[in-house]
Design a protein around this motif. Sequence first.
Motif, PDB file in Angstrom:
ATOM      1  N   LEU A   1      47.246  48.334  47.412  1.00  0.00           N
ATOM      2  CA  LEU A   1      45.883  48.583  47.864  1.00  0.00           C
ATOM      3  C   LEU A   1      44.934  48.826  46.700  1.00  0.00           C
ATOM      4  CD1 LEU A   1      46.421  50.707  51.104  1.00  0.00           C
ATOM      5  CD2 LEU A   1      46.118  48.236  50.859  1.00  0.00           C
ATOM      6  N   ASP A   2      45.463  49.290  45.558  1.00  0.00           N
ATOM      7  CA  ASP A   2      44.608  49.396  44.378  1.00  0.00           C
ATOM      8  C   ASP A   2      44.141  48.017  43.922  1.00  0.00           C
ATOM      9  OD1 ASP A   2      47.345  48.847  43.693  1.00  0.00           O
ATOM     10  OD2 ASP A   2      46.914  49.357  41.604  1.00  0.00           O
ATOM     11  N   ILE A   3      45.016  47.025  44.067  1.00  0.00           N
ATOM     12  CA  ILE A   3      44.652  45.659  43.696  1.00  0.00           C
ATOM     13  C   ILE A   3      43.627  45.098  44.678  1.00  0.00           C
ATOM     14  CG2 ILE A   3      45.542  43.352  43.213  1.00  0.00           C
ATOM     15  CD1 ILE A   3      46.553  45.563  41.303  1.00  0.00           C
ATOM     16  N   VAL A   4      43.802  45.403  45.954  1.00  0.00           N
ATOM     17  CA  VAL A   4      42.831  44.972  46.964  1.00  0.00           C
ATOM     18  C   VAL A   4      41.442  45.483  46.598  1.00  0.00           C
ATOM     19  CG1 VAL A   4      42.172  45.118  49.398  1.00  0.00           C
ATOM     20  CG2 VAL A   4      44.582  44.875  48.775  1.00  0.00           C
ATOM     21  N   ARG A   5      41.336  46.766  46.259  1.00  0.00           N
ATOM     22  CA  ARG A   5      40.042  47.334  45.908  1.00  0.00           C
ATOM     23  C   ARG A   5      39.494  46.707  44.627  1.00  0.00           C
ATOM     24  NH1 ARG A   5      35.678  48.272  47.680  1.00  0.00           N
ATOM     25  NH2 ARG A   5      36.830  49.075  49.465  1.00  0.00           N
ATOM     26  N   THR A   6      40.368  46.458  43.670  1.00  0.00           N
ATOM     27  CA  THR A   6      39.925  45.841  42.420  1.00  0.00           C
ATOM     28  C   THR A   6      39.336  44.451  42.673  1.00  0.00           C
ATOM     29  OG1 THR A   6      41.538  47.039  41.073  1.00  0.00           O
ATOM     30  CG2 THR A   6      40.716  44.968  40.176  1.00  0.00           C
ATOM     31  N   ILE A   7      40.025  43.646  43.472  1.00  0.00           N
ATOM     32  CA  ILE A   7      39.542  42.286  43.763  1.00  0.00           C
ATOM     33  C   ILE A   7      38.260  42.346  44.599  1.00  0.00           C
ATOM     34  CG2 ILE A   7      40.122  40.076  44.819  1.00  0.00           C
ATOM     35  CD1 ILE A   7      41.666  40.773  42.214  1.00  0.00           C
ATOM     36  N   ARG A   8      38.225  43.263  45.555  1.00  0.00           N
ATOM     37  CA  ARG A   8      37.020  43.400  46.388  1.00  0.00           C
ATOM     38  C   ARG A   8      35.797  43.731  45.535  1.00  0.00           C
ATOM     39  NH1 ARG A   8      36.003  41.290  50.410  1.00  0.00           N
ATOM     40  NH2 ARG A   8      34.828  40.380  48.720  1.00  0.00           N
ATOM     41  N   ASP A   9      35.980  44.596  44.549  1.00  0.00           N
ATOM     42  CA  ASP A   9      34.845  45.042  43.742  1.00  0.00           C
ATOM     43  C   ASP A   9      34.345  43.976  42.775  1.00  0.00           C
ATOM     44  OD1 ASP A   9      34.863  47.500  44.962  1.00  0.00           O
ATOM     45  OD2 ASP A   9      35.937  48.535  43.354  1.00  0.00           O
ATOM     46  N   ARG A  10      35.187  42.981  42.471  1.00  0.00           N
ATOM     47  CA  ARG A  10      34.825  42.002  41.437  1.00  0.00           C
ATOM     48  C   ARG A  10      34.455  40.623  41.980  1.00  0.00           C
ATOM     49  NH1 ARG A  10      37.709  45.824  39.128  1.00  0.00           N
ATOM     50  NH2 ARG A  10      37.526  46.247  36.878  1.00  0.00           N
TER      51      ARG A  10
END
Length: 332
Positions: free
Chosen positions: A260-269
Amino acid sequence: MAYPNTRHRRLRASAALRGLVRETVLTADDFIMPIFIARGEGVRQEISSMPGVYNLSLDKLDEELHEIVSLGIKAVLVFGVPDPAEKDAVGACAYDEQGIVQEGIRRIKKSYPDLLVVADTCLCEFTDHGHCGVVHEHGGQAVIDNDESLELLVKTAVSQAAAGADIIAPSNMMDGFVAAIRKGLDEAGFAHVPIMAYSVKYSSAYYGPFREAAQSAPQFGDRKSYQMDPANAREAIREARSDAEEGADFLMVKPGLAYLDIVRTIRDRFDLPLVVYNVSAEYSMVKAAAMQGWIDEKAIVLETLTGMKRAGADLIITYHAKDAVRWLNEKK
């Protein structure tokens, strides 16, 4: 303002208040339901490690589709389970016009033309070695030939689009797969068909039950040379950026729960629609614990799916889709 003037609990005092200020809401529109289409007749075989999920032959497909559509689920992700005798070193039945996926897509679109069909585009279910590309031996080691594999993946994608797939979802993790498939689809007259790229797909232990369902376990070695190292986060940005630049219409992170940390990272970028795959072992662990009476399945599933959406997912591929919609409908 500090306590006692600031009282956060005021907005939690009743179900109506909590609903009024709720930030993340799940609906049937959020879910894509995976289905496994198998050769044969009269096949409705439950996958032992995935209770409630079945391998279905074409003649048993309509019952499943009727349930999915009646619940208001708008999309399915199609996987094929060919006869073992059909498999070969290059996965030719993946791009056969009469392949099980192509036949399944035509059957779905004929019966339910408004149901969105997402076609998984890979070779692993169709090769006799279980890898996602063409294997050659170099220096005594088996190596996946990236560029030769792309040629076959393009043929697979075009054949799926020709059968009526609404979305092509390449899951193979070959370098350049989005650019190659986009070019192939455009040249074949399918410029309107979007690509849902498995952009950030980790080499995960969470895929085990799926490999039973799709009969796609590697017959030697592993997939670590093409799927991502679970320890890496910055690499996920590079992978997603490549797919976005090559023309992907959706990005995906797989698995979901441990990433889920990766999900948030991709969402933000990135501003493309973001898909999360709630994968087989995530499903199976919940089912197993629920069958033992250790957890409240409904509460756990809805909390997990809400967490994925809160982390940034626009869409969630999940085997829980049917149950989740039923539970959400109970709340109305």
